[in-house]
Design a protein around this motif. Sequence first.
Motif, PDB file in Angstrom:
ATOM      1  N   THR A  47      31.810  10.975  19.010  1.00 53.37           N
ATOM      2  CA  THR A  47      30.737  10.219  19.632  1.00 53.37           C
ATOM      3  C   THR A  47      30.896   8.758  19.236  1.00 53.37           C
ATOM      4  N   LYS A  48      31.298   7.938  20.194  1.00 58.04           N
ATOM      5  CA  LYS A  48      31.447   6.504  19.949  1.00 58.04           C
ATOM      6  C   LYS A  48      30.096   5.832  20.160  1.00 58.04           C
ATOM      7  N   PRO A  49      29.841   4.726  19.442  1.00 55.48           N
ATOM      8  CA  PRO A  49      28.556   4.038  19.614  1.00 55.48           C
ATOM      9  C   PRO A  49      28.304   3.689  21.082  1.00 55.48           C
ATOM     10  N   GLY A  50      27.136   4.070  21.566  1.00 51.87           N
ATOM     11  CA  GLY A  50      26.754   3.734  22.942  1.00 51.87           C
ATOM     12  C   GLY A  50      27.398   4.588  24.017  1.00 51.87           C
ATOM     13  N   GLU A  51      28.144   5.611  23.639  1.00 45.24           N
ATOM     14  CA  GLU A  51      28.828   6.455  24.615  1.00 45.24           C
ATOM     15  C   GLU A  51      28.417   7.909  24.436  1.00 45.24           C
ATOM     16  N   GLU A  52      28.665   8.690  25.470  1.00 44.50           N
ATOM     17  CA  GLU A  52      28.391  10.118  25.423  1.00 44.50           C
ATOM     18  C   GLU A  52      29.454  10.813  24.553  1.00 44.50           C
TER      19      GLU A  52
END
Length: 75
Positions: A47-52
């Motif tokens: 889970t990357k910051p700001g992404e699904e």
Amino acid sequence: MNPGAIFKMKGVLEKFNQNAHPKVVSYFSSVFGSGVPEGTVMELTVTKPGEEPVTTNMRVTADDLELIQTLKEMK
């Protein structure tokens, strides 16, 4: 793999463990320490910051077990 690369890898792994990731190292030691039989399904979610979250999985093969054994022997 040359001895210099092995030595460098050891240092990088030690630094990874010291950089607040001991739970990850402990987790892998626990899971792989008891053995992972062929056919085991492993799942990974990133889970990357700001992404699904993105998830994938793999079924462990005999070749995978050989790689794991080789990495253990390098330790």
